[in-house]
Design a protein around this motif. Structure first.
Motif, PDB file in Angstrom:
ATOM      1  N   ARG A  66      47.791  18.660  16.108  1.00 12.92           N
ATOM      2  CA  ARG A  66      46.545  18.064  16.296  1.00 12.92           C
ATOM      3  C   ARG A  66      46.759  16.709  16.952  1.00 12.92           C
ATOM      4  N   THR A  67      47.608  16.080  16.192  1.00  9.03           N
ATOM      5  CA  THR A  67      47.636  14.545  16.715  1.00  9.03           C
ATOM      6  C   THR A  67      48.057  14.334  17.699  1.00  9.03           C
ATOM      7  N   ARG A  68      48.952  15.125  18.294  1.00 13.00           N
ATOM      8  CA  ARG A  68      49.617  15.108  19.436  1.00 13.00           C
ATOM      9  C   ARG A  68      48.958  15.885  20.641  1.00 13.00           C
ATOM     10  N   LEU A  69      47.696  16.049  20.671  1.00 10.48           N
ATOM     11  CA  LEU A  69      46.773  16.745  21.735  1.00 10.48           C
ATOM     12  C   LEU A  69      46.645  15.778  22.610  1.00 10.48           C
ATOM     13  N   GLU A 228      45.386  30.103  18.759  1.00  7.98           N
ATOM     14  CA  GLU A 228      44.817  29.025  19.491  1.00  7.98           C
ATOM     15  C   GLU A 228      45.716  28.015  20.001  1.00  7.98           C
ATOM     16  N   VAL A 229      46.591  27.344  18.664  1.00  9.05           N
ATOM     17  CA  VAL A 229      47.514  26.067  19.238  1.00  9.05           C
ATOM     18  C   VAL A 229      48.608  26.584  19.873  1.00  9.05           C
ATOM     19  N   MET A 230      49.019  27.732  20.036  1.00  8.96           N
ATOM     20  CA  MET A 230      49.988  28.258  20.923  1.00  8.96           C
ATOM     21  C   MET A 230      49.483  28.301  22.145  1.00  8.96           C
ATOM     22  N   GLY A 236      49.814  23.145  28.257  1.00  9.05           N
ATOM     23  CA  GLY A 236      50.372  21.979  28.501  1.00  9.05           C
ATOM     24  C   GLY A 236      49.479  20.852  27.901  1.00  9.05           C
ATOM     25  N   GLN A 237      48.958  21.284  26.882  1.00  6.87           N
ATOM     26  CA  GLN A 237      47.818  20.264  26.167  1.00  6.87           C
ATOM     27  C   GLN A 237      48.566  19.130  25.138  1.00  6.87           C
TER      28      GLN A 237
END
Length: 261
Positions: A66-69, A228-230, A236-237
């Motif tokens: 989350r903090t790296r999106l 969802e996160v994968m 590339g998010q």
């Protein structure tokens, strides 16, 4: 991020556990498919063990990413798709920006104004840069009827495009009345403008087919977090991890959990 070693007391090597979790969340595989694939690699692991790994580490992967999106833009496209849970339909609310980047998602047993409101609150929380304000908005997700006066939200959407579902205008109106959304936010109910998110649903739907549905809401929620996160990583998010750079994506996930790639 948890301070406890994520793989403590696990019988198998962390790298192999992450490989199974990553493959299951990225590709259209069943747990039994993965069991056979691991057997080909000389690893005898039961499909129920892989299931437990996914349930444990999929939410953790989402949390750590989350903090790296990258920050999404202010043009939101919101829609919901159907997910089968215990032979009944549930609703997966999803939002992407105008570039196709996933903004937020929420699994709900109902499809009504209150569910839409919870989803928008969660989506807003993901765009708030202030940690204290984000925590405040997140609390409202669990109790949408007790909305507080929240102001100065940064990165609020400029426009929200939805389909003809009557629940969306009511939810937006309630959030504006509570001061959660600025009055300037435009709501568009133009179906063809949502083609982008309807196409994006396909990646998630394709992954849910091999399992033929979920057996509990909690199981579905945890697994969908991983899907969802994968999908976000694939698109590339993640900052400094490009779309299509598979090796860097693998390295990124390994480093998140402190595992050598």
């Amino acid at each position: 991020m948890s301070h406890h070693p994520p793989f403590k007391w696990r019988h198998f090597q962390p790298g192999m556990i992450l490989l199974c979790v990553r493959w299951y969340l990225r590709y259209a595989l069943s747990y039994r498919d993965l069991e056979e694939m691991m057997l080909e690699r000389g690893l005898c692991v039961d499909h129920t063990t892989i299931y437990r790994w996914v349930q444990r580490y999929a939410p953790e992967l989402e949390k750590r990413c989350r903090t790296r999106l990258r920050i999404c833009n202010d043009s939101w496209k919101v829609d919901e798709t159907y997910i089968k849970i215990k032979k009944a339909w549930a609703y997966l609310y999803r939002a992407v920006d105008s570039e196709g980047n996933t903004l937020e998602f929420l699994l709900s047993p109902t499809r009504d104004a209150e569910a839409a409101k919870r989803f928008f609150l969660k989506a807003l929380a993901s765009t708030v840069r202030s940690v204290s304000l984000a925590c405040l908005v997140t609390k409202q997700v669990a109790s949408p009827m007790a909305l507080t006066d929240i102001t100065a939200i940064t990165l609020a959407p400029r426009v929200i495009n939805v389909d003809k579902n009557a629940a969306y205008p009511k939810a937006i109106a309630d959030l504006k009345a509570a001061g959660v959304l600025p009055e300037s936010v435009e709501l568009r109910q133009v179906k063809y403008l949502n083609n982008l998110i309807e196409q994006d649903h396909r990646f998630i739907k394709r992954l849910t087919k091999p399992g033929m549905g979920f057996f509990s809401f909690e199981t579905a929620e945890r697994t969908l977090q991983g899907y969802e996160v994968m999908n976000m990583i694939r698109k590339g998010q993640i900052r400094s991890v490009g779309k299509g750079d598979i090796l860097r994506q693998v390295t990124f996930i390994s480093r998140l959990f402190g595992v050598a790639a």
